[in-house]
Scaffold this motif. Structure first.
Motif, mmCIF file in Angstrom:
data_model
loop_
_atom_site.group_PDB
_atom_site.id
_atom_site.type_symbol
_atom_site.label_atom_id
_atom_site.label_comp_id
_atom_site.label_asym_id
_atom_site.label_seq_id
_atom_site.Cartn_x
_atom_site.Cartn_y
_atom_site.Cartn_z
ATOM 1 N N UNK A 1 0.626 -0.948 -0.309
ATOM 2 C CA UNK A 1 -0.155 0.036 -0.140
ATOM 3 C C UNK A 1 0.809 1.762 0.030
ATOM 4 N N UNK A 2 2.403 1.311 0.233
ATOM 5 C CA UNK A 2 3.264 2.549 0.928
ATOM 6 C C UNK A 2 3.749 3.399 -0.612
ATOM 7 N N UNK A 3 3.042 1.862 -2.022
ATOM 8 C CA UNK A 3 3.819 2.133 -2.873
ATOM 9 C C UNK A 3 2.966 3.159 -3.505
ATOM 10 N N UNK A 4 1.415 3.192 -3.013
ATOM 11 C CA UNK A 4 0.253 4.282 -3.503
ATOM 12 C C UNK A 4 0.720 5.918 -3.268
ATOM 13 N N UNK A 5 1.325 5.353 -2.063
ATOM 14 C CA UNK A 5 1.183 6.691 -0.877
ATOM 15 C C UNK A 5 2.404 7.965 -1.196
#
Lengths: 464, 479
Positions: free
Chosen positions: A431-435
């Motif tokens: 999820x961190x890759x989209x933040x």
């Protein structure tokens, strides 16, 4: 809250636990004491001998309890002390509308037994709460005894210094041997080689340095094979620098701490020259590592919310791995007012919580004015002052997490696709890759970033 | 670090890797620092300088290609307030699997909030997430390109602008409000999609299914995918179109299935027709009958006996052969008309007891009202509270206190909580978790008080979802 002293007496595993608990019933040991009568819970944070406070929760309905200390006595002295306070001064507990997350966490993992609360029994196996409460500090040493004790201490310190000096001579020779034999062989065989010299250093009372050398193999193995020679140069070079620095100032507290032993909590608290910072702090995250010497190191990283530039503090404890998994002392994201005392160092980082006051409301981090052109500027400054340091906390400017073609994660500054990118240790939550990350707190160990926490459009992110 | 030093460092590094002395290879400035010592000490000094140079003067070499994911889209609902996140995390931690975690997200979405992406993300493969999460499902699926999930109307022109999950949600909505428009879209765009996506699109036709869909569904009998042909056949059967009109011969599966069913009469005054599964003698027969129920259509079977679907179901003798009952109910679920499904659900539900649980197999076809009726029935009977867990696709947060008091559910829960029977306690925990999803906030609060009064620990993890539910009471919630 329905405790009485007889119940506590019955629960105590032995008289020694009761005696130890009695010393912890002072309010000053408990920066936080709270209760929720609806849920039949009391909890508190006890400032023990470690840097991280112990968290204790007791369910008053069935005497269930949990403490984060590594004691093998059940209940431990902290739990008994919390019950003791509840029995004698229940007004000490502030009423809390909701339970903290660490309490919820314990509750969610708890398997309730069908056993009934402990009934007080007469005599309670020879344990006596009255005896425990008696003041045991009435022993007065005479002046001659004090003199003898101090002389013995001086002698021990001198012996230790001589032993450490001899140990560092062996270390020097060992490093020269590694260079002569080739670092390729050292990298391949680092586990055995480091174990041997570490064992010698323990014999020579350079315990802290031995622990550090024992960790070199795992630090090397965490890297790709092509990176290991450079990492070995860095690790061994830092040992050379540390040994040289110690020889020039063996009484320097920072160097003594890194080479032989650390001062006690009491010594740090009593040190009037130690840096003290009273501020609002946020718990960034925790790092718990099992070490090869059988200890577990437990670091809690704090961020100073009132400082103009990003300032960090590390609460560091060690406990035996055999004590089992230890619960976290803080919850990432916790904010509180506190006075911290830093262990003396060129760039103070390790600290103790001297006084903890009320909680601080959550919110964004202040703008620390991080240098976007070199996200590792703080690391460089720290290395200039103390080149033997390995892990360094950094506050990174706005950026994002990206993946390379092997699937490894990198942090890169926003809007600079060809700028500096820093590799991240371990895998990241996808999820961190989209933040978008407005600011990221991390540890840089010379090769990898270990993420602690970040601020994003979705609020605060726990990354440790 | 200047170029000479960089070159020197690289040469020294290579030398140290293989082993040897590097003094002669070091940059002049470094040699000067090290020169006054013995050979070993010189090497150590150079090593210290090299270590410091590596640490502060060099930066990691970034790969040429670093892939960045598109930003995680913002959702249409606000994020759950920060103060409720501990309760949410406790509820998520207690939820055993993806399905129950999704139910937590569904409850929160029904109260107007979405979860923080680091607390929960919908799975790209699990399609039961609340519709509001469709943009995240698409993001999770890693659909490439730069396009965003769009909130505009889905049309032939905008088809490619929608990611699959968003498209699926939009089509399902459209089937409910403008079924013909949605059908035309599926007709126009579906044929160019691969079989897996095509069958998922045809599956959406079940929403708002009507007679207007018959020509299109019939046209699919020539589709190249067997899965699509089968789906279309079932949908046609639900519309009363006989997908497999048999010839009555020995090769006719419907005739073969009918041979497993005995037609009879009952009643002395008013003679009624009955359909009873015949007693089977061998497991092979049982297996064959199961296969036939799974492949034949209800309409064809009823027609074989010359009656309507509803008449056939009304005359079926439930309770004679449990397996046959189950096969029949599944057959109705797959190929029965809406009327037949409603008729069967009402008949079984009214009877209560064990047969009423067969309605669980009609779940995918039941409307919201009948699902609620079934839930109330389960609560009233009390004997099969575990069946609450199987009520799929039901809305969150509607169960009133009166629904719990209308039966023995509450006394049973109180007794389980107060007792020492661990399996019974675990079963009660499961029921409380299910009720945490179904109850209104007021009911959740009352229920917590009730079971705590009965002896349950107020902080028990099984009350986690009920606590979150109660805390999500509408008007007081701020963002």
């Amino acid at each position: 809250m329905e405790f009485d002293l007889k119940t506590i007496e019955a629960l105590a595993p032995d008289q020694a636990s009761l005696s130890a608990a009695s010393k912890l019933t002072k309010q000053s040991n408990w920066p936080r004491l709270e209760k929720n009568e609806e849920l039949a819970l009391i909890w508190g944070e006890c400032q023990g001998s470690g840097s991280n406070p112990y968290r204790v929760v007791v369910e008053t309905g069935d005497d269930g309890y949990k403490c984060t200390c590594p004691s093998r006595k059940f209940p431990c002295k902290h739990t008994l002390a919390l019950m003791w306070i509840a029995a004698t001064t229940p007004a000490s507990f502030a009423v809390a509308g909701s339970t903290p997350e660490w309490v919820n966490d314990w509750l969610s993992r708890r398997r309730k037994t069908t056993s009934q609360p402990v009934e007080p029994t007469q005599g309670a196996g020879g344990k006596s709460i009255g005896e425990a409460a008696r003041d045991e500090s009435s022993v007065v040493e005479d002046a001659a005894a004090v003199e003898r004790r101090e002389a013995a201490q001086r002698k021990r310190a001198e012996d230790t210094r001589s032993a450490v000096s001899a140990g560092l001579d062996e270390l020097d020779q060992w490093i020269a041997d590694q260079l002569r034999l080739g670092l390729a062989g050292f990298v391949d065989n680092s586990s055995d080689r480091c174990r041997r010299i570490a064992a010698r250093l323990v014999d020579m009372k350079a315990t802290a340095l031995a622990g550090r050398i024992d960790e070199i193999p795992s630090r090397l193995m965490a890297l790709r094979s092509e990176e290991r020679p450079d990492a070995a140069i860095r690790e061994l070079g830092k040992l050379v620098l540390l040994a040289k620095a110690w020889r020039s100032a063996p009484d320097d507290p920072e160097l003594r701490r890194l080479v032989s032993t650390s001062e006690s909590r009491e010594q740090v608290l009593a040190n009037r020259d130690a840096t003290q910072v009273e501020s609002a702090w946020e718990v960034l995250g925790e790092k718990i590592e099992s070490r090869r010497d059988g200890l577990v190191s437990h670091s809690t990283w704090l961020l100073d919310l009132n400082s103009a530039s990003s300032q960090f503090a590390q609460l560091l404890d060690f406990f035996p791995a055999s004590a089992g998994r230890r619960s976290n002392a803080f919850t990432p994201g916790d904010r509180f007012e506190a006075r911290l005392i830093f262990y003396p160092a060129r760039q103070p980082l390790r600290a103790l919580v001297a006084d903890r006051r009320g909680d601080v409301s959550s919110g964004d981090w202040p703008d620390f004015g991080v240098d976007a052109s070199d996200p590792l500027a703080a690391h460089v400054a720290r290395q200039d002052a103390a080149p033997w340091v390995t892990d360094c906390p950094v506050m990174l400017p706005p950026g994002a997490i990206l993946l390379d073609d092997r699937g490894a994660a990198w942090w890169q500054a926003a809007g600079d696709p060809h700028g500096i990118a820093l590799p991240i240790a371990d895998t990241v939550n996808p999820t961190l890759l989209g933040l978008d990350l407005k600011a990221t707190a991390a540890l840089w160990n010379g090769s990898r970033l270990e993420l602690l926490a970040a601020q994003s459009g979705f609020g605060r992110l726990d990354l440790s | 670090m200047n170029e000479i030093e960089q070159t020197g460092l690289a040469t020294m590094r290579d030398c140290w890797i293989t082993g040897g002395t590097t003094f002669d290879l070091a940059p002049a400035a470094w040699q000067q620092i090290a020169s006054s010592a013995n050979p070993d000490e010189r090497e150590r000094r150079l090593l210290a300088i090299a270590a410091q140079a590596l640490d502060i003067a060099l930066r990691p070499a970034a790969p040429k290609m670093l892939k960045q994911r598109p930003p995680l889209p913002e959702l249409a609902l606000p994020m759950l307030p920060e103060r409720l996140r501990p309760l949410l995390r406790a509820a998520l931690k207690h939820a055993a699997d993806a399905r129950t975690k999704t139910r937590v997200a569904t409850l929160v979405a029904s109260r107007g909030f979405v979860l923080h992406p680091m607390d929960w993300m919908p799975s790209a493969s699990y399609q039961e997430s609340p519709d509001v999460y469709a943009p995240w499902v698409d993001w999770q699926a890693g659909v490439g390109g730069e396009k965003q999930s769009r909130r505009e109307q889905l049309t032939v022109e905008t088809w490619d602008d929608f990611y699959p999950a968003a498209r699926r949600t939009a089509l399902a909505d459209m089937r409910r409000t403008a079924p013909a428009l949605a059908r035309q879209l599926i007709e126009a765009k579906g044929s160019s999609e691969p079989a897996e996506i095509r069958s998922a699109l045809i599956e959406l036709m079940r929403f708002g299914l009507g007679a207007d869909d018959v020509p299109f569904l019939k046209s699919l009998s020539a589709d190249r995918s067997g899965r699509v042909r089968e789906l279309a056949g079932r949908l046609l059967a639900r519309l009363g179109e006989h997908g497999n009109p048999g010839d009555g011969g020995t090769e006719d599966p419907t005739a073969e299935l009918a041979a497993f069913i005995a037609e009879g009469k009952s009643g002395f005054i008013r003679r009624r027709t009955t359909y009873t599964p015949i007693r089977l003698k061998a497991p092979a027969q049982e297996a064959r009958r199961g296969d036939l129920f799974a492949t034949c259509y209800l309409g064809d079977l009823a027609a074989r006996f010359g009656v309507t679907e509803s008449d056939f179901l009304g005359a079926w003798q439930f309770g004679v052969d449990d397996n046959a009952d189950l096969f029949l109910v599944r057959m109705v679920s797959v190929s029965g008309s809406d009327a037949a499904v409603a008729h069967l659900a009402d008949t079984l539900g009214a009877g209560g007891g064990k047969p009423a649980l067969l309605v669980l197999h009609l779940m995918a076809r039941l409307d919201s009202g009948r699902k609620r009726v079934l839930t109330r029935q389960i609560l009233k009977d009390t004997q099969n509270l575990h069946a609450l867990n199987q009520v799929e696709g039901i809305e969150a947060g509607w169960l009133e206190w009166a629904d719990l008091t209308n039966g023995q559910t509450l006394p049973a829960l109180r007794s389980a909580v107060a007792g020492n029977d661990e399996p019974v306690k675990r079963s009660a925990d499961q029921t409380l978790e299910n009720l945490g999803f179904l109850a209104t906030a007021a009911t959740a609060e009352k229920l917590i008080g009730d079971v705590v009064a009965a002896g349950m620990a107020p902080a028990a993890p099984s009350l986690g979802l009920l606590r979150l539910n109660a805390a999500l009471a509408g008007p007081g919630i701020d963002t």
